[in-house]
Design an enzyme around this catalytic site. Sequence first.
Site, PDB file in Angstrom:
ATOM      1  N   GLY A 157      -0.109   0.427  -5.232  1.00  0.00           N
ATOM      2  CA  GLY A 157      -0.437   1.164  -4.091  1.00  0.00           C
ATOM      3  C   GLY A 157       0.815   1.555  -3.385  1.00  0.00           C
ATOM      4  CB  CYS A 158       0.829   2.779   0.208  1.00  0.00           C
ATOM      5  SG  CYS A 158      -0.119   4.232   0.193  1.00  0.00           S
ATOM      6  CG  ASN A 159       1.920  -2.742  -1.627  1.00  0.00           C
ATOM      7  OD1 ASN A 159       0.881  -2.368  -1.494  1.00  0.00           O
ATOM      8  ND2 ASN A 159       2.480  -3.434  -2.440  1.00  0.00           N
TER       9      ASN A 159
END
Length: 376
Positions: A157-159
């Site tokens: 994901g975005c992390n």
Amino acid sequence: MTIAVDLPEAPSAAAVGPDPLPVISRIVGVGTAVAGTPISQRELLDAMDVADPRVRSVFLNSAIERRHLTLPPADEHGRRAPEPQGDLLRKHASLAVRMGAEALEACLKDCGASLADVRYLCCVTSTGFLTPGISALLIRELGLDRHCGRADIVGMGCNAGLNALNAVAGWSAAHPGELAVVLCTEACSAAYALDGTMRTAVVNSLFGDGAAALALRSGDDEAGGPGTPGGPRVLKFASLIVTDAFDAMRYDWDGDLGRFSFFLDPEIPYVVGAHAETVVDRLLAGTGLRRADIAHWLVHSGGKKVIDAVVINLGLTRYDVRHTTGVLRDHGNVSSGSFLFSYERLAAEGVVRPGEYGVLMTMGPGSTLETALVRW
């Protein structure tokens, strides 16, 4: 500690002072790329034939002006039908490789390197699944050395951009003088569900297509990209996973739609904000630094409410997150590479001074917060 006096353009090492921690590696270049058509929020609503005032409000109050997207083609009536999962996977493969190649080449140009110089390539994506992965496809597509070390981080994901930076910085430290690259390439158009529901409206109002690459090298203090005095040194990482909010962000199978679908809980901004202090305090622990000593904050462009929550809970100013909000405005949330779009803008701005510290912060499914401490 923050240097509060004016420094000459080329200060001596003694004037700047030593690093509080051993240097893991050094950032020496950055590059970004986008694909598809730039489209405003209002144009997108019209293209998707959205009339529901609640959905339109989500789009028009997102602090996003435009994004790059590759939408399904319109039929003879101007309607755009949802794409089956197979078509979306093919879209992801095409866009992710094309954007990734452009971002990688821009990054290498920034640090004066060539494709032949790349010794390690770590590719990050969460908007599709490929086997072989993007790293292998890019090696074939661009003609990189077949012996180049590689890894693919999929589905974090975005992390995940900071998770990759952590791993690649470690590889770089173990291979002094050799060039390593983190490449985040996210074809968010390949994760869109055009079903008109409020669940998908939140996602569709936010994400855009984009790729970003970051080059690292250890043992070479003279290397660096334009706009940065030598490029920042990577000093430390800290992570936090909020297991109580494990399902608040997820990308899973929707049996009704017959495809994968992304979900964002409305409480996510508050979850992120409530835990931002904890992870930053852990990052700075043992360094002798306080939050007030951090001159530059590069926060993931996760959405207006997420950015607001981080600003409030960390006591930041709007100036501190100017690049975060600027990237959101111009590109939307480009997932794992968003913070690198902000870093590129900071580098081009030319305001960083030797000796200043920066914090990089990303957040994503888990719910997870990732941070890194750097020093110019």
